[in-house]
Design a protein around this motif. Structure first.
Motif, mmCIF file in Angstrom:
data_model
loop_
_atom_site.group_PDB
_atom_site.id
_atom_site.type_symbol
_atom_site.label_atom_id
_atom_site.label_comp_id
_atom_site.label_asym_id
_atom_site.label_seq_id
_atom_site.Cartn_x
_atom_site.Cartn_y
_atom_site.Cartn_z
ATOM 1 N N UNK A 1 -0.233 14.256 11.389
ATOM 2 C CA UNK A 1 -0.220 15.375 10.438
ATOM 3 C C UNK A 1 -1.316 15.218 9.375
ATOM 4 N N UNK A 2 -2.065 14.090 9.442
ATOM 5 C CA UNK A 2 -3.236 13.870 8.575
ATOM 6 C C UNK A 2 -2.906 13.631 7.107
ATOM 7 N N UNK A 3 -1.634 13.451 6.793
ATOM 8 C CA UNK A 3 -1.295 13.164 5.397
ATOM 9 C C UNK A 3 -1.829 11.772 5.039
ATOM 10 N N UNK A 4 -2.256 11.596 3.785
ATOM 11 C CA UNK A 4 -2.711 10.287 3.305
ATOM 12 C C UNK A 4 -1.878 9.928 2.084
ATOM 13 N N UNK A 5 -1.229 8.770 2.140
ATOM 14 C CA UNK A 5 -0.336 8.375 1.052
ATOM 15 C C UNK A 5 -0.539 6.904 0.728
ATOM 16 N N UNK A 6 -0.551 6.569 -0.564
ATOM 17 C CA UNK A 6 -0.548 5.163 -0.957
ATOM 18 C C UNK A 6 0.868 4.624 -0.783
ATOM 19 N N UNK A 7 0.951 3.357 -0.393
ATOM 20 C CA UNK A 7 2.257 2.713 -0.268
ATOM 21 C C UNK A 7 2.367 1.707 -1.405
ATOM 22 N N UNK B 1 19.565 -5.751 -1.371
ATOM 23 C CA UNK B 1 19.258 -5.253 -2.718
ATOM 24 C C UNK B 1 18.088 -4.278 -2.537
ATOM 25 N N UNK B 2 18.375 -3.033 -2.768
ATOM 26 C CA UNK B 2 17.462 -1.971 -2.371
ATOM 27 C C UNK B 2 16.055 -2.192 -2.903
ATOM 28 N N UNK B 3 15.114 -2.387 -1.980
ATOM 29 C CA UNK B 3 13.716 -2.535 -2.377
ATOM 30 C C UNK B 3 13.074 -1.170 -2.226
ATOM 31 N N UNK B 4 12.751 -0.582 -3.335
ATOM 32 C CA UNK B 4 12.213 0.770 -3.269
ATOM 33 C C UNK B 4 10.734 0.743 -2.879
ATOM 34 N N UNK B 5 10.396 1.579 -1.912
ATOM 35 C CA UNK B 5 9.015 1.718 -1.474
ATOM 36 C C UNK B 5 8.587 3.135 -1.835
ATOM 37 N N UNK B 6 7.464 3.266 -2.524
ATOM 38 C CA UNK B 6 7.027 4.611 -2.914
ATOM 39 C C UNK B 6 5.827 5.051 -2.095
ATOM 40 N N UNK B 7 5.779 6.322 -1.794
ATOM 41 C CA UNK B 7 4.627 6.926 -1.123
ATOM 42 C C UNK B 7 4.008 7.899 -2.105
ATOM 43 N N UNK B 8 2.739 7.660 -2.438
ATOM 44 C CA UNK B 8 2.105 8.382 -3.542
ATOM 45 C C UNK B 8 0.924 9.197 -2.999
#
Ligand SMILES: [Zn+2]
Ligand SMILES: [Zn+2]
Length: 425
Positions: free
Chosen positions: A35-41, A210-217
């Motif tokens: 889908x060509x989306x680009x996101x920072x992890x 213990x929930x490790x939150x991962x963000x997509x920016x």
């Protein structure tokens, strides 16, 4: 500790279209080919991965933590600095009958990010990286001490005066295991790996995820909305529209000041450096005049140099440790003036792959390497204390000759291949 043969790969579903995307361990950018989306992890603190169990429907898997670390280790001896690349995993759980490292595993199966999907499972708690690493360091030191002991009479020459570790990657990798009777078995190979501890000794302590939150920016400039520039492994991204720099931080992007060393000649490449200000006690190294004396530079001290403050420089990119320390010393000796509020250079900017916090760990090594003669620093090295004050990202123009990138004013030349291979360190 066994050196891993290669970088791990990580499989992650595209948050937008759900397609599987395979990432390199050093990638900070997910580019979906579908889908060509680009996101920072971006992780909340550090990346947490797990090796998927051979049987994906396994309900009773227990996850055992290992610290994964890659970086450069430096040892200062009386007449030289030795360096090596550390690339290893080490048991992070508090049960030493388990294997001490993940060893060399077939990397056919990519890792996954730890996510809420694992919430039905149990985890062994992890010890802090610092406590695990200091144990590893002690073991290394003990090994080196015994080698030194064999060469009788040369002990002082082999004494380690200072050691530093500059870590580039520190993450947690979970190994799935299962319990059969009174043994723990590896859930990938099925083989027995450790006996279960006796009940009387307290058994194993388990905890839930213990929930490790991962963000997509989104990779767009928070100020003007343009696409940001930077390699897939870069920690800093530049906006060529509004001339700003952005650092991935928590669940968003944080503005970062940067400066540029003005180019004297046409440059095809800018390399990122950290320029750090620090309070130094234990030696006289505060003004440019101090630096000229300390490094015994062939310069006559001029009026004003006693008051001119100095900065410590370090590459902000990964490269072989020997070249890293050489470049840090040369850039610090050069004390080039920088231009703040500058535009993002039109030429290529090499990715920032070493955070400023890690560059600070190498400051004492730089000071040690700068000292001429060495004997003046050896007796006082333990008394030198360094208080970091600030760091600034500086983009430095490099020219080229046949096989090298060259910074004439800094007296740095870097082999093009070394720079390319540095990305895999
Ligand atoms: Zn997608
Ligand atoms: Zn912008």
């Amino acid at each position: 500790m066994v050196r891993s043969s290669d970088n791990w790969k990580i499989e992650q579903q595209c948050p937008q279209c759900g397609a599987p995307v395979v990432l390199e361990e050093t990638d900070r950018l997910l580019s979906c080919p579908f889908c060509r989306v680009r996101l920072f992890i971006s992780p909340e603190d550090f990346f947490r991965y797990y090796i998927p169990p051979a049987d994906p429907s396994m309900q009773e898997a227990v996850f055992v933590p290992y610290w994964r670390f890659k970086g450069m280790s430096f040892l200062c001896r009386a007449d030289r600095t030795e360096q090596r690349i550390l690339d290893a995993t080490a048991l992070a759980a508090d049960y030493n009958r388990l294997p001490h490292s993940l060893g060399v595993r077939p990397q056919a199966v990519p890792l996954r990010f730890v996510s809420g999907d694992l919430s039905p499972h149990f985890f062994l708690p992890h010890r802090s990286f610092e406590s695990v690493f200091s144990w590893i360091e002690k073991r290394l030191l003990a090994a080196e001490a015994s080698i030194a002991g064999l060469k009788a009479g040369r002990v002082s020459k082999d004494r380690v005066y200072h050691r530093a570790y500059i870590g580039e990657t520190t993450s947690l990798i979970y190994l799935p295991v299962f319990i059969r009777g009174n043994v723990l078995c590896d859930a990938i190979t099925g083989s027995r790996i450790a006996p279960l501890p006796e009940k009387e000794s307290g058994g194993l302590e388990f905890q839930k995820l213990d929930a490790a939150k991962l963000s997509f920016i989104p990779t767009i400039c928070p100020r003007c909305g343009w696409d940001l520039h930077g390699g897939s492994d870069s920690l800093v991204h530049l906006c060529r529209n509004c001339d700003t720099a952005w650092k991935i931080s928590g669940d968003g992007l944080e503005g970062l000041d940067f400066a540029v060393v003005p180019a004297r000649e046409d440059s095809r490449l800018y390399l990122p450096f950290w320029r750090m200000k620090a309070g130094i006690s234990g030696i006289n190294l505060n003004s440019y005049a101090d630096l000229v004396r300390f490094a015994n530079l062939p310069k006559a001290i001029q009026k004003g140099w006693e008051e001119q403050e100095i900065h410590f420089w370090s590459p902000a990119f990964k490269i072989r440790p020997q070249l890293f320390q050489r470049a840090a010393k040369a850039a610090t000796n050069a004390q080039l003036p920088v231009e703040a509020g500058a535009e993002v250079p039109k030429a290529e900017v090499f990715p920032v792959t070493l955070p400023s916090e890690e560059a600070l760990q190498g400051l004492k090594i730089t000071i040690f390497n700068m000292a001429v003669p060495k004997k003046k620093i050896l007796p006082v090295i333990d008394e030198i204390s360094i208080t970091p004050r600030e760091s600034l990202l500086v983009l430095v123009p490099f020219g080229t000759n046949t096989h090298e990138y060259v910074q004439r004013e800094m007296h740095i030349s870097l082999n093009m291949n070394a720079l390319r291979y540095g990305k895999n360190l």
